[in-house]
Design an enzyme around this catalytic site. Structure first.
Site, PDB file in Angstrom:
ATOM      1  N   TYR A 183     -54.484 -10.136   0.390  1.00  0.00           N
ATOM      2  CA  TYR A 183     -55.774  -9.481   0.117  1.00  0.00           C
ATOM      3  C   TYR A 183     -55.653  -8.034   0.534  1.00  0.00           C
ATOM      4  O   TYR A 183     -55.110  -7.737   1.605  1.00  0.00           O
ATOM      5  CB  TYR A 183     -56.880 -10.172   0.917  1.00  0.00           C
ATOM      6  CG  TYR A 183     -58.244  -9.515   0.804  1.00  0.00           C
ATOM      7  CD1 TYR A 183     -58.958  -9.532  -0.398  1.00  0.00           C
ATOM      8  CD2 TYR A 183     -58.826  -8.877   1.910  1.00  0.00           C
ATOM      9  CE1 TYR A 183     -60.210  -8.938  -0.493  1.00  0.00           C
ATOM     10  CE2 TYR A 183     -60.084  -8.293   1.818  1.00  0.00           C
ATOM     11  CZ  TYR A 183     -60.770  -8.314   0.615  1.00  0.00           C
ATOM     12  OH  TYR A 183     -62.014  -7.728   0.528  1.00  0.00           O
ATOM     13  N   ASP A 243     -49.403  -2.642   3.376  1.00  0.00           N
ATOM     14  CA  ASP A 243     -50.797  -2.760   3.799  1.00  0.00           C
ATOM     15  C   ASP A 243     -50.783  -3.303   5.233  1.00  0.00           C
ATOM     16  O   ASP A 243     -50.671  -4.498   5.459  1.00  0.00           O
ATOM     17  CB  ASP A 243     -51.565  -3.691   2.858  1.00  0.00           C
ATOM     18  CG  ASP A 243     -53.031  -3.815   3.254  1.00  0.00           C
ATOM     19  OD1 ASP A 243     -53.371  -3.455   4.406  1.00  0.00           O
ATOM     20  OD2 ASP A 243     -53.838  -4.279   2.423  1.00  0.00           O
ATOM     21  N   LYS A 257     -58.991  -1.336  10.577  1.00  0.00           N
ATOM     22  CA  LYS A 257     -59.248  -2.213  11.732  1.00  0.00           C
ATOM     23  C   LYS A 257     -58.981  -1.530  13.083  1.00  0.00           C
ATOM     24  O   LYS A 257     -59.817  -0.781  13.569  1.00  0.00           O
ATOM     25  CB  LYS A 257     -58.472  -3.519  11.573  1.00  0.00           C
ATOM     26  CG  LYS A 257     -58.925  -4.256  10.275  1.00  0.00           C
ATOM     27  CD  LYS A 257     -58.556  -5.703  10.231  1.00  0.00           C
ATOM     28  CE  LYS A 257     -58.789  -6.327   8.867  1.00  0.00           C
ATOM     29  NZ  LYS A 257     -59.984  -7.099   8.701  1.00  0.00           N
TER      30      LYS A 257
HETATM   31  N1  PMP Z   1     -56.069  -5.046   3.613  1.00  0.00           N
HETATM   32  C1  PMP Z   1     -55.947  -6.111   4.417  1.00  0.00           C
HETATM   33  C2  PMP Z   1     -54.577  -6.649   4.707  1.00  0.00           C
HETATM   34  C3  PMP Z   1     -57.087  -6.710   4.977  1.00  0.00           C
HETATM   35  O1  PMP Z   1     -56.946  -7.776   5.768  1.00  0.00           O
HETATM   36  C4  PMP Z   1     -58.353  -6.162   4.674  1.00  0.00           C
HETATM   37  C5  PMP Z   1     -59.625  -6.740   5.233  1.00  0.00           C
HETATM   38  N2  PMP Z   1     -59.560  -7.894   5.923  1.00  0.00           N
HETATM   39  C6  PMP Z   1     -58.422  -5.047   3.836  1.00  0.00           C
HETATM   40  C7  PMP Z   1     -57.260  -4.508   3.324  1.00  0.00           C
HETATM   41  C8  PMP Z   1     -59.734  -4.428   3.494  1.00  0.00           C
HETATM   42  O2  PMP Z   1     -60.275  -3.780   4.601  1.00  0.00           O
HETATM   43  P1  PMP Z   1     -61.854  -3.563   4.728  1.00  0.00           P
HETATM   44  O3  PMP Z   1     -62.476  -4.907   4.900  1.00  0.00           O
HETATM   45  O4  PMP Z   1     -61.988  -2.654   5.918  1.00  0.00           O
HETATM   46  O5  PMP Z   1     -62.288  -2.889   3.468  1.00  0.00           O
END
Ligand code: PMP
Length: 434
Positions: free
Chosen positions: A147, A242, A270
């Site tokens: 994701y 990511d 995060k």
């Molecule tokens: N990339 C990864 C690997 C994630 O786990 C997440 C959210 N859990 C995101 C992108 C998206 O981040 P956000 O919820 O701050 O938009």
């Protein structure tokens, strides 16, 4: 679980549903995958949460990853207060932005230039646009079960059988856009090699969670990340890590440090915001120089580099410099994982634990989990009973089989022992009814 314990939360949830879709501002919070009432949170302190009914929990969600220091860490709170006293937003350059960018550059040598945004989704969206702008190509490769936020380009699931193109995984994502996204099997470097051999010159970027966290935790197979690096280089495709979850989590320098593989671009979020809304993307200077105002690829943000968010991020990254922090996280992660495995074995409940440092997932199934198909074989009904049992005993776990359990520096040995004691009881109930 006894809904009496959650009387006020139940009422708050009903009220919320009248004003907010599903009563929540992000879907998984609604407990759809496990059933029951989501506790409405009143406050958090260290590794503990208190809900509005006064129930207390040991928290292993940590706001889905940011809170590696636990809730309301005194240094983070002080930094936010201090910043707020001086004004919450200017839309003009401030020194804190540079300092946070410097801390990130220091931890992630591949990030020669860093741009702050306000969420992981925004960071991914911007990095993908930049990769397309830089290469002049449109296609993007991702992996099933990873994701990357809810940007249209990546809300795409694997094409079936013969088709290689992706399909939208949400109404509202145009078919045309989904066709530019290809989803391959995680940990399958041969699939990437095959795809690139045929279509390499059309692919702008390959984006990967270097340790997957969104199908439950799935570590990269040995050599997988190295193979991605080689293959992308060979075909002029940009490799995007990511590290929204893994950055400053599995090592200060994330997967780049832990596995020694250098991507072209990296996305963070995060932890770098210390619990406030922050994302960042960065990488090779020649690529990042294509971003406005230096280059033609446009990206901007009213609240980007927000002073409060920068202050919380800086305080968090500073606190993480305490010697022994990552060894401590590793030790606590292992203690929890080993304890849960032993408790499950004792009760004859078949589980698999995947763990990298302080992120882990207990899959309710006997087999190895190396990709999304494996993860989907987990017994979700049993997971739901496990989740409810642990919640009733004061342990707050992510309400889905396909999420990570996060340990923070604030978890004590006693917290972890208490968690394992609760698990012993819950596994016992799972055996009886199995
Ligand atoms: N990339 C990864 C690997 C994630 O786990 C997440 C959210 N859990 C995101 C992108 C998206 O981040 P956000 O919820 O701050 O938009």
């Amino acid at each position: 679980m006894s809904e009496k314990r959650l009387k006020k939360s139940g009422a708050a949830f009903e009220r919320a549903k009248k004003a907010i879709p599903g009563g929540v501002n992000s879907p998984v919070r609604a407990f759809g995958a496990v059933g029951g009432t989501p506790p409405f949170i009143a406050k958090g302190s260290g590794a503990h949460l208190t809900d509005i009914d006064g129930n207390e929990y040991i928290d292993y969600v940590g706001s889905w990853g940011p809170l590696i220091l636990g809730h309301a860490h005194p240094k983070v709170v002080a930094a936010i207060k201090e910043a707020a006293e001086d004004g919450s937003s200017f839309g003009a350059p401030t020194e804190r932005e540079t300092r946070l960018a410097e801390e990130i550059k220091d931890a992630f040598p591949s990030m020669e230039l860093v741009r702050m945004v306000s969420s992981g989704t925004e960071a991914v969206m911007s990095a993908v646009r930049l990769a397309r702008g830089f290469t002049g190509r449109d296609r993007v490769i991702k992996f099933d079960g990873c994701y990357h936020g809810h940007t249209d380009a990546l809300l795409v699931k694997a094409g079936s059988g013969a088709t290689t193109f992706g399909h939208p995984s949400s109404p509202g994502v145009p078919e045309g856009l989904a066709r530019d996204t290809v989803s391959l099997r995680y940990n399958d470097a041969d699939a990437v090699a095959d795809y690139l051999a045929k279509n390499g010159d059309e692919v702008a970027a390959l984006i990967v969670e270097p340790v997957a966290g969104n199908m439950g935790v799935v570590p990269p197979a040995e050599g997988f990340l190295e193979a991605l690096r080689e293959l992308t280089q060979e075909h002029g495709v940009l490799l995007i890590f990511d590290e929204v979850i893994t950055g400053f989590r599995i090592a200060r320098g994330g997967a780049e440090e832990r596995f020694g593989v250098t991507p072209d671009l990296t996305v963070l979020g995060k932890i770098i915001g210390g619990g406030l809304p922050v994302g960042a993307y960065g990488g090779r200077r020649d690529i990042m120089e294509r971003i406005a105002p230096l280059g033609p690829v446009y990206q901007a943000g009213t609240l980007s580099g927000n002073p409060l968010a920068m202050a919380a991020g800086l305080a968090t990254l500073e606190a993480l410099k305490k010697p022994g922090t990552y060894e401590d996280l590793e030790r606590k992660g292992k203690l929890l994982s080993d304890g849960l495995l032993a408790a499950a074995k004792e009760a004859g409940v078949r589980v698999t634990s995947n763990r990298v440092g302080s992120m882990m997932t207990l899959f309710f199934g006997p087999g190895k989990v190396t990709n999304y198909d494996d993860a989907l074989t987990s017994d979700r009904e049993r997971f739901a009973r496990w989740h409810a049992g642990m919640l009733a005993r004061g342990v707050y776990l992510a309400p889905s089989q396909f999420e990570a359990t996060f340990v923070s520096t604030a978890h004590s040995g006693d917290d972890i022992r208490e968690t394992i004691a609760a698990a012993v009881e819950v596994f016992e109930t799972l055996r009886e009814s199995s």
